[in-house]
Enzyme design. Sequence first.
Site, mmCIF file in Angstrom:
data_model
loop_
_atom_site.group_PDB
_atom_site.id
_atom_site.type_symbol
_atom_site.label_atom_id
_atom_site.label_comp_id
_atom_site.label_asym_id
_atom_site.label_seq_id
_atom_site.Cartn_x
_atom_site.Cartn_y
_atom_site.Cartn_z
ATOM 1 N N CYS A 80 0.738 -1.110 -0.283
ATOM 2 C CA CYS A 80 -0.058 -0.141 0.030
ATOM 3 C C CYS A 80 0.652 1.256 -0.042
ATOM 4 O O CYS A 80 0.685 1.969 -0.906
ATOM 5 C CB CYS A 80 -1.076 -0.011 1.049
ATOM 6 S SG CYS A 80 -0.393 -0.545 2.615
HETATM 7 N N1 LIG Z 1 -4.162 -4.220 5.176
HETATM 8 C C1 LIG Z 1 -3.785 -3.616 4.156
HETATM 9 O O1 LIG Z 1 -4.078 -2.420 4.119
HETATM 10 C C2 LIG Z 1 -2.899 -4.361 3.013
HETATM 11 C C3 LIG Z 1 -2.552 -3.582 1.987
HETATM 12 C C4 LIG Z 1 -1.690 -4.386 0.974
HETATM 13 C C5 LIG Z 1 -1.466 -5.519 1.314
HETATM 14 N N2 LIG Z 1 -1.565 -6.267 2.342
HETATM 15 C C6 LIG Z 1 -1.010 -7.466 2.666
HETATM 16 O O2 LIG Z 1 -2.076 -8.480 2.625
HETATM 17 C C7 LIG Z 1 -1.762 -9.617 3.542
HETATM 18 C C8 LIG Z 1 -3.069 -9.593 4.462
HETATM 19 O O3 LIG Z 1 -3.057 -8.513 5.113
HETATM 20 P P1 LIG Z 1 -4.601 -8.065 6.358
HETATM 21 O O4 LIG Z 1 -4.462 -6.638 6.465
HETATM 22 O O5 LIG Z 1 -5.698 -8.695 5.371
HETATM 23 O O6 LIG Z 1 -4.306 -8.962 7.314
HETATM 24 P P2 LIG Z 1 -5.278 -9.593 8.592
HETATM 25 O O7 LIG Z 1 -6.546 -8.754 8.267
HETATM 26 O O8 LIG Z 1 -4.311 -9.551 9.551
HETATM 27 O O9 LIG Z 1 -5.295 -11.001 7.713
HETATM 28 C C9 LIG Z 1 -4.188 -11.810 7.810
HETATM 29 C C10 LIG Z 1 -4.628 -13.265 7.894
HETATM 30 O O10 LIG Z 1 -5.335 -13.371 9.186
HETATM 31 C C11 LIG Z 1 -5.909 -14.584 9.322
HETATM 32 N N3 LIG Z 1 -6.777 -14.592 10.450
HETATM 33 C C12 LIG Z 1 -6.503 -15.610 11.416
HETATM 34 N N4 LIG Z 1 -7.704 -15.540 12.225
HETATM 35 C C13 LIG Z 1 -8.452 -14.479 12.079
HETATM 36 C C14 LIG Z 1 -9.342 -13.878 12.609
HETATM 37 N N5 LIG Z 1 -10.115 -13.939 13.520
HETATM 38 N N6 LIG Z 1 -10.053 -12.775 11.622
HETATM 39 C C15 LIG Z 1 -9.540 -12.223 10.640
HETATM 40 N N7 LIG Z 1 -8.525 -12.882 10.113
HETATM 41 C C16 LIG Z 1 -7.951 -13.933 10.800
HETATM 42 C C17 LIG Z 1 -6.718 -14.758 7.991
HETATM 43 O O11 LIG Z 1 -6.488 -16.056 7.588
HETATM 44 P P3 LIG Z 1 -7.633 -16.866 7.486
HETATM 45 O O12 LIG Z 1 -8.831 -16.416 6.919
HETATM 46 O O13 LIG Z 1 -7.144 -18.088 6.829
HETATM 47 O O14 LIG Z 1 -7.697 -17.464 8.983
HETATM 48 C C18 LIG Z 1 -5.959 -13.675 7.013
HETATM 49 O O15 LIG Z 1 -5.373 -14.092 6.120
HETATM 50 C C19 LIG Z 1 -0.844 -9.350 3.975
HETATM 51 O O16 LIG Z 1 0.543 -9.932 3.689
HETATM 52 C C20 LIG Z 1 -0.446 -7.788 4.099
HETATM 53 O O17 LIG Z 1 0.808 -7.301 4.174
HETATM 54 C C21 LIG Z 1 -2.430 -5.641 3.434
#
Ligand SMILES: NC(=O)c1ccc[n+]([C@@H]2O[C@H](COP(=O)([O-])OP(=O)(O)OC[C@H]3O[C@@H](n4cnc5c(N)ncnc54)[C@H](OP(=O)(O)O)[C@@H]3O)[C@@H](O)[C@H]2O)c1
Length: 349
Positions: A149
């Site tokens: 991002c």
């Molecule tokens: N947030 C941003 O702005 C952003 C922007 C660009 C790229 N990214 C990238 O995208 C990837 C995912 O980021 P994210 O922001 O989506 O991270 P996140 O919300 O922390 O999600 C990461 C993982 O957490 C798992 N998870 C485990 N328990 C959970 C729960 N109770 N509730 C929700 N999720 C749970 C999910 O996998 P399961 O569904 O398999 O459990 C999910 O794949 C990362 O590598 C990050 O660097 C993020």
Amino acid sequence: MKLAVVGSAGYAGGELLRLLLQHPEVRECVATSRSQGGKPIADSHPALATVTDARFSNATPGEAARGCDVVFLCLEHGESSAVAAEVFRAGPGMVVDLAADFRVRDPRLYQQYYGAHAAPELLGRFTYGLADVLGTKLRGATAIAAPGCFATAAQLALYPLARAGLDVSPSLFAVTGSSGAGAQPKPTTHHPARAHNLFAYSPLGHRHQAEVLQGWRQWIGRPDASARLITHSGPFVRGIYLTLHAHIPDECAISGGEPGRTAGEWFRDAYKDRPFVRVLDQPPELTHAVATNYALVHAVESAEGREVQVTVAIDNLVKGAGGQAIQAMNLALGINECSGLRGGGVFPC
Ligand SMILES: NC(=O)c1ccc[n+]([C@@H]2O[C@H](COP(=O)([O-])OP(=O)(O)OC[C@H]3O[C@@H](n4cnc5c(N)ncnc54)[C@H](OP(=O)(O)O)[C@@H]3O)[C@@H](O)[C@H]2O)c1
């Protein structure tokens, strides 16, 4: 198309689901979750309750990928490297990874910011998917590393400068909202610590610096070119607001009086055919970009032409994650680049 979103209970996965469920080319979308398998998608993503009553699948990444046209990986950093080989073996038409695992091509640069790579043999399969710069050059890509991002906002500010031959050393001051840290609560995302507050983090060492250097050095054509990303956490949920500043050497001084020689004209020219970059006459406001796939950009030079300031506003979860990933998919498949992404924002928000 049949798609799968792996690790879809997180914020990036939820944003992808929101957009894909309204994408005109998507016939079926499987949403897998290790933590939420079997539960309704709307339990984790309540805003999707009006568009789906489906449940998360327990399928492994390989099982989910089998028979799919496109698989999106939305996993924590390092997890994509762990499952990528299994996903490729399942033979999907395309893999789009939203994590940082496959964004940096140079293993030494990767090592500097992330440590040893867990699957270096797969790095060469991925194309870095900076959709607003690459456009139709993404056509035919079968594995795409969606940019980070901060790195997206930074490179959209840098690209027109490189295109204009401005070999400078910019500083890029950027502030992100709390959703950039993901769905899992952390001390720095806890409401009392975050609301009405502002703080720098990862000083002189944010990991997205690697991607920013990769793009800037390639465009400038100088392997030691520098561009410094300076990252902050802000008191809002969505968005990234980035301001670039650079001193311009005498020989490159911008002459605002000459046609084609103002910073604004460089930016308009660089993005003239790009549907999701809007070059504005004044600096953007963050909330105007929120929930959209648009990057709002402004560029101006100082009166004597020795300084340039560029401002970029994006939504970290759309342009900085799910939206750009879909845009790159559209471009790679040769379908309308804007499919599923034309939605406007939600001001006031
Ligand atoms: N947030 C941003 O702005 C952003 C922007 C660009 C790229 N990214 C990238 O995208 C990837 C995912 O980021 P994210 O922001 O989506 O991270 P996140 O919300 O922390 O999600 C990461 C993982 O957490 C798992 N998870 C485990 N328990 C959970 C729960 N109770 N509730 C929700 N999720 C749970 C999910 O996998 P399961 O569904 O398999 O459990 C999910 O794949 C990362 O590598 C990050 O660097 C993020």
